[in-house]
Design a protein around this motif. Structure first.
Motif, PDB file in Angstrom:
ATOM      1  N   LEU A 154       8.310  51.116   9.123  1.00 52.60           N
ATOM      2  CA  LEU A 154       8.674  52.348   9.821  1.00 52.60           C
ATOM      3  C   LEU A 154       7.531  52.914  10.657  1.00 52.60           C
ATOM      4  O   LEU A 154       7.749  53.450  11.741  1.00 52.60           O
ATOM      5  N   ASN A 155       6.295  52.797  10.171  1.00 51.67           N
ATOM      6  CA  ASN A 155       5.173  53.500  10.793  1.00 51.67           C
ATOM      7  C   ASN A 155       4.198  52.595  11.534  1.00 51.67           C
ATOM      8  O   ASN A 155       3.203  53.068  12.069  1.00 51.67           O
ATOM      9  N   ILE A 156       4.466  51.290  11.597  1.00 54.09           N
ATOM     10  CA  ILE A 156       3.569  50.374  12.297  1.00 54.09           C
ATOM     11  C   ILE A 156       3.701  50.582  13.808  1.00 54.09           C
ATOM     12  O   ILE A 156       4.807  50.651  14.347  1.00 54.09           O
ATOM     13  N   ASP A 157       2.558  50.676  14.493  1.00 56.98           N
ATOM     14  CA  ASP A 157       2.590  50.858  15.948  1.00 56.98           C
ATOM     15  C   ASP A 157       1.724  49.853  16.683  1.00 56.98           C
ATOM     16  O   ASP A 157       1.745  49.800  17.914  1.00 56.98           O
ATOM     17  N   LEU A 158       0.953  49.031  15.969  1.00 58.45           N
ATOM     18  CA  LEU A 158       0.022  48.096  16.605  1.00 58.45           C
ATOM     19  C   LEU A 158       0.586  46.675  16.513  1.00 58.45           C
ATOM     20  O   LEU A 158       0.454  45.999  15.488  1.00 58.45           O
ATOM     21  N   PHE A 159       1.211  46.247  17.606  1.00 56.33           N
ATOM     22  CA  PHE A 159       1.822  44.922  17.664  1.00 56.33           C
ATOM     23  C   PHE A 159       1.230  44.128  18.814  1.00 56.33           C
ATOM     24  O   PHE A 159       0.789  44.694  19.821  1.00 56.33           O
ATOM     25  N   HIS A 160       1.258  42.821  18.676  1.00 57.83           N
ATOM     26  CA  HIS A 160       0.996  41.948  19.826  1.00 57.83           C
ATOM     27  C   HIS A 160       2.211  41.053  20.035  1.00 57.83           C
ATOM     28  O   HIS A 160       2.870  40.643  19.086  1.00 57.83           O
ATOM     29  N   ARG A 161       2.487  40.774  21.291  1.00 57.07           N
ATOM     30  CA  ARG A 161       3.605  39.896  21.608  1.00 57.07           C
ATOM     31  C   ARG A 161       3.098  38.461  21.650  1.00 57.07           C
ATOM     32  O   ARG A 161       2.004  38.197  22.147  1.00 57.07           O
ATOM     33  N   HIS A 162       3.891  37.549  21.142  1.00 54.01           N
ATOM     34  CA  HIS A 162       3.486  36.150  21.152  1.00 54.01           C
ATOM     35  C   HIS A 162       4.667  35.269  21.540  1.00 54.01           C
ATOM     36  O   HIS A 162       5.811  35.508  21.129  1.00 54.01           O
ATOM     37  N   ILE A 163       4.377  34.275  22.351  1.00 52.08           N
ATOM     38  CA  ILE A 163       5.326  33.207  22.648  1.00 52.08           C
ATOM     39  C   ILE A 163       4.754  31.958  21.990  1.00 52.08           C
ATOM     40  O   ILE A 163       3.698  31.467  22.386  1.00 52.08           O
ATOM     41  N   THR A 164       5.445  31.468  20.963  1.00 52.05           N
ATOM     42  CA  THR A 164       4.893  30.408  20.110  1.00 52.05           C
ATOM     43  C   THR A 164       5.835  29.223  20.030  1.00 52.05           C
ATOM     44  O   THR A 164       7.027  29.385  19.755  1.00 52.05           O
ATOM     45  N   LYS A 165       5.287  28.046  20.270  1.00 51.09           N
ATOM     46  CA  LYS A 165       5.983  26.777  20.052  1.00 51.09           C
ATOM     47  C   LYS A 165       5.322  26.080  18.876  1.00 51.09           C
ATOM     48  O   LYS A 165       4.094  25.939  18.864  1.00 51.09           O
ATOM     49  N   SER A 166       6.113  25.662  17.891  1.00 47.67           N
ATOM     50  CA  SER A 166       5.513  25.100  16.683  1.00 47.67           C
ATOM     51  C   SER A 166       6.299  23.909  16.160  1.00 47.67           C
ATOM     52  O   SER A 166       7.508  23.789  16.383  1.00 47.67           O
ATOM     53  N   VAL A 167       5.592  23.036  15.438  1.00 44.35           N
ATOM     54  CA  VAL A 167       6.191  21.936  14.696  1.00 44.35           C
ATOM     55  C   VAL A 167       5.556  21.955  13.312  1.00 44.35           C
ATOM     56  O   VAL A 167       4.348  22.159  13.171  1.00 44.35           O
ATOM     57  N   SER A 168       6.373  21.815  12.259  1.00 45.46           N
ATOM     58  CA  SER A 168       5.849  21.921  10.900  1.00 45.46           C
ATOM     59  C   SER A 168       6.454  20.854  10.004  1.00 45.46           C
ATOM     60  O   SER A 168       7.549  20.334  10.271  1.00 45.46           O
ATOM     61  N   LEU A 169       5.735  20.553   8.935  1.00 42.42           N
ATOM     62  CA  LEU A 169       6.177  19.605   7.921  1.00 42.42           C
ATOM     63  C   LEU A 169       6.202  20.324   6.586  1.00 42.42           C
ATOM     64  O   LEU A 169       5.173  20.781   6.095  1.00 42.42           O
ATOM     65  N   GLN A 170       7.388  20.459   6.009  1.00 45.05           N
ATOM     66  CA  GLN A 170       7.589  21.129   4.721  1.00 45.05           C
ATOM     67  C   GLN A 170       7.797  20.060   3.654  1.00 45.05           C
ATOM     68  O   GLN A 170       8.683  19.213   3.781  1.00 45.05           O
ATOM     69  N   HIS A 171       6.971  20.076   2.599  1.00 48.06           N
ATOM     70  CA  HIS A 171       7.002  18.982   1.620  1.00 48.06           C
ATOM     71  C   HIS A 171       6.751  19.526   0.216  1.00 48.06           C
ATOM     72  O   HIS A 171       5.838  20.323   0.003  1.00 48.06           O
ATOM     73  N   ARG A 172       7.596  19.082  -0.739  1.00 48.25           N
ATOM     74  CA  ARG A 172       7.406  19.452  -2.139  1.00 48.25           C
ATOM     75  C   ARG A 172       6.641  18.309  -2.812  1.00 48.25           C
ATOM     76  O   ARG A 172       7.204  17.236  -3.089  1.00 48.25           O
ATOM     77  N   ILE A 173       5.350  18.536  -3.068  1.00 49.76           N
ATOM     78  CA  ILE A 173       4.523  17.517  -3.710  1.00 49.76           C
ATOM     79  C   ILE A 173       4.998  17.273  -5.133  1.00 49.76           C
ATOM     80  O   ILE A 173       5.085  16.133  -5.600  1.00 49.76           O
ATOM     81  N   SER A 174       5.326  18.341  -5.824  1.00 49.32           N
ATOM     82  CA  SER A 174       5.961  18.285  -7.138  1.00 49.32           C
ATOM     83  C   SER A 174       6.769  19.565  -7.290  1.00 49.32           C
ATOM     84  O   SER A 174       6.718  20.449  -6.419  1.00 49.32           O
ATOM     85  N   ASN A 175       7.519  19.686  -8.396  1.00 51.42           N
ATOM     86  CA  ASN A 175       8.274  20.923  -8.602  1.00 51.42           C
ATOM     87  C   ASN A 175       7.369  22.142  -8.593  1.00 51.42           C
ATOM     88  O   ASN A 175       7.767  23.235  -8.191  1.00 51.42           O
ATOM     89  N   HIS A 176       6.145  21.964  -9.038  1.00 46.88           N
ATOM     90  CA  HIS A 176       5.228  23.096  -9.184  1.00 46.88           C
ATOM     91  C   HIS A 176       4.317  23.297  -7.970  1.00 46.88           C
ATOM     92  O   HIS A 176       3.628  24.315  -7.896  1.00 46.88           O
ATOM     93  N   LEU A 177       4.276  22.327  -7.077  1.00 44.35           N
ATOM     94  CA  LEU A 177       3.337  22.396  -5.951  1.00 44.35           C
ATOM     95  C   LEU A 177       4.063  22.173  -4.633  1.00 44.35           C
ATOM     96  O   LEU A 177       4.611  21.097  -4.376  1.00 44.35           O
ATOM     97  N   LEU A 178       4.082  23.225  -3.796  1.00 50.38           N
ATOM     98  CA  LEU A 178       4.707  23.165  -2.477  1.00 50.38           C
ATOM     99  C   LEU A 178       3.635  23.098  -1.406  1.00 50.38           C
ATOM    100  O   LEU A 178       2.547  23.663  -1.564  1.00 50.38           O
ATOM    101  N   SER A 179       3.965  22.416  -0.315  1.00 50.95           N
ATOM    102  CA  SER A 179       3.024  22.363   0.797  1.00 50.95           C
ATOM    103  C   SER A 179       3.771  22.554   2.108  1.00 50.95           C
ATOM    104  O   SER A 179       4.962  22.238   2.221  1.00 50.95           O
ATOM    105  N   GLU A 180       3.069  23.087   3.082  1.00 54.00           N
ATOM    106  CA  GLU A 180       3.611  23.168   4.434  1.00 54.00           C
ATOM    107  C   GLU A 180       2.455  23.085   5.415  1.00 54.00           C
ATOM    108  O   GLU A 180       1.422  23.732   5.251  1.00 54.00           O
ATOM    109  N   THR A 181       2.643  22.246   6.425  1.00 53.45           N
ATOM    110  CA  THR A 181       1.655  22.058   7.478  1.00 53.45           C
ATOM    111  C   THR A 181       2.305  22.412   8.805  1.00 53.45           C
ATOM    112  O   THR A 181       3.458  22.044   9.049  1.00 53.45           O
ATOM    113  N   GLU A 182       1.567  23.124   9.649  1.00 53.22           N
ATOM    114  CA  GLU A 182       2.144  23.549  10.932  1.00 53.22           C
ATOM    115  C   GLU A 182       1.115  23.439  12.044  1.00 53.22           C
ATOM    116  O   GLU A 182      -0.063  23.762  11.858  1.00 53.22           O
TER     117      GLU A 182
END
Length: 428
Positions: A154-182
């Motif tokens: 509600l009270n945030i007033d300091l923003f920056h605009r961004h145009i972002t192109k991304s590619v990421s890899l989402q991978h579950r190494i194990s049930n207890h360990l998650l990873s993501e690379t972008e």
């Protein structure tokens, strides 16, 4: 302040329509089929709790329905993501929103394809043109968090605009360990007056090419496989999250070299049902040529008004209630928070308000504050402290919050150290 209160009212009313779902915690399924059905129901309810309204082919994203902040005013739109009814191997997601104050549309379009079902490995692509709060930092692997009401926004007033192109890899190494690379390429344009000086060159807009690696480790959680999906059935503590971000200049016209390392751990000590202590530690360090947009704030949530009642707004979930917006920025910092949830006061079967005792502390610094021009701020080179309490669910999901600022950053005027707000807590 009146328009803020009206906005709060309409946001709460609009979103509360999605909160009328109760989980039957007394169900005692005795067969495997009943257990599976129960878990499927839980997954459905978790979709709602995470901000999705599921349909046959498409899950609507409730985050984009209605929000409010100081820059956009009222922000509304639609978004969502395809589900397994559409495809188990491919997905498409996106959103389109409009801000009535800045009179500008924002949008994102993306998709992904699964390359391994067992490890839940996905390759994702996205194109985003939107706003982001300056100084905010997020972990890629965070379980998607949704609140029917986001108090700080509600009270945030300091923003920056961004145009972002991304590619990421989402991978579950194990049930207890998650990873993501972008890997992402962004064009950054602050919406406020700001210049960043590097080697006598002045930047007011800039390009960034960043690589990120994020890991989330939940060693004490328990998991079940439901409809080929791994579902967390019991949340165990402590949980650990770490992330490394690297920007290299001259890669896809990137302007700066910098490195960021972020770490978070959350632990809960359970005494009885609804009676527990939660401890959170958050730390970040940034080195190199890094603009203010990608540095750190300590999640402040106080409006710059002279009177206590003029600052009366909504308390955040993990924010510093007495710290003013844009008061401090850091290139390295640590915050520590303790919240102790007392047993609810059982006044009646339905009316059970709960008191939460809270203390928060932060410390940090910035090496080259003179490089950031156009905005005045301080550093947290001494310990920032505040303590207080909340009384939640006084009237349905509404309660009250009180916090007091003390120690090295205690202000000369007594009432400037006090934050008195209401709380809004609802969960599925």
């Amino acid at each position: 302040m009146l328009k803020h209160s009206i906005a709060v009212f309409f946001i709460c009313i609009s979103l509360c329509a999605f909160s009328q779902i109760e989980i039957d915690s007394t169900s005692k399924a005795t067969t495997k089929t009943q257990v599976k059905d129960s878990l499927r129901k839980k997954v459905f309810l978790e979709n709602i709790g995470l901000g999705y309204f599921p349909t046959k082919y498409f899950n609507f994203d409730l985050r984009y329905l209605i929000k409010f902040n100081q820059f956009e005013g009222l922000r509304t739109g639609l978004g969502g993501i395809t589900n397994d009814g559409f495809s188990e191997k491919y997905r498409v997601d996106g959103y389109l929103v409009y801000g009535f104050k800045d009179k500008t549309s924002k949008y994102s379009i993306g998709g992904g394809f699964r390359i391994d079902e067992k490890s839940d490995t996905w390759v994702n692509l996205s194109y985003t043109d939107d706003l982001q709060e300056t100084g905010s930092s997020k972990f890629l692997t965070d379980k998607r968090f949704f609140s029917f009401f986001e108090p700080r926004l509600l009270n945030i007033d300091l923003f920056h605009r961004h145009i972002t192109k991304s590619v990421s890899l989402q991978h579950r190494i194990s049930n207890h360990l998650l990873s993501e690379t972008e890997f992402s390429v962004s064009r950054i344009n602050p919406t406020y007056t700001y210049n960043y000086i590097v080697n006598d060159e002045v930047f007011n807009t800039f390009n960034l090419s960043t690589s990120q690696l994020s890991l989330q480790w939940s060693p004490f959680s328990k998991f079940e496989v439901v409809d080929r999906l791994v579902v967390e059935t019991k949340s165990g503590f402590p949980k650990f999250t770490a992330q490394v971000t690297k920007s290299v200049s001259d890669v896809f016209n990137s302007d700066f070299n910098f490195t960021k390392i972020d770490f978070r751990t959350i632990h809960e000590i359970q005494y009885a049902k609804d009676n527990f202590t939660r401890l959170s530690l958050l730390a970040g360090m940034a080195e190199g040529e890094i603009p203010l947009t990608h540095l750190y704030h300590a999640s402040p949530n106080n409006i710059r008004k002279t009177k206590i009642l003029q600052r009366f707004s909504v308390a955040g979930l993990n924010s510093f209630e007495t710290m003013f917006f844009n008061e401090f920025f850091s290139d390295r910092f640590v915050t520590f928070q303790v919240k102790h949830y007392l047993k609810p006061f059982k006044i009646t079967q339905r009316y059970q308000p709960q008191m939460v005792l809270i203390t928060r502390h932060a410390i940090g610094n910035m090496r080259s504050i003179d490089q950031h021009q156009g905005i005045d701020f301080g550093t947290l080179d001494q310990l920032y402290s505040e303590s207080g309490f909340e009384i939640n669910k006084l009237i349905w999901a509404f309660g009250l919050s009180f916090a007091y600022r003390y120690g090295s950053y205690h202000l000369p005027t007594f009432e400037d150290n006090i934050a008195f707000k209401f709380t809004f807590n609802i969960s599925l």
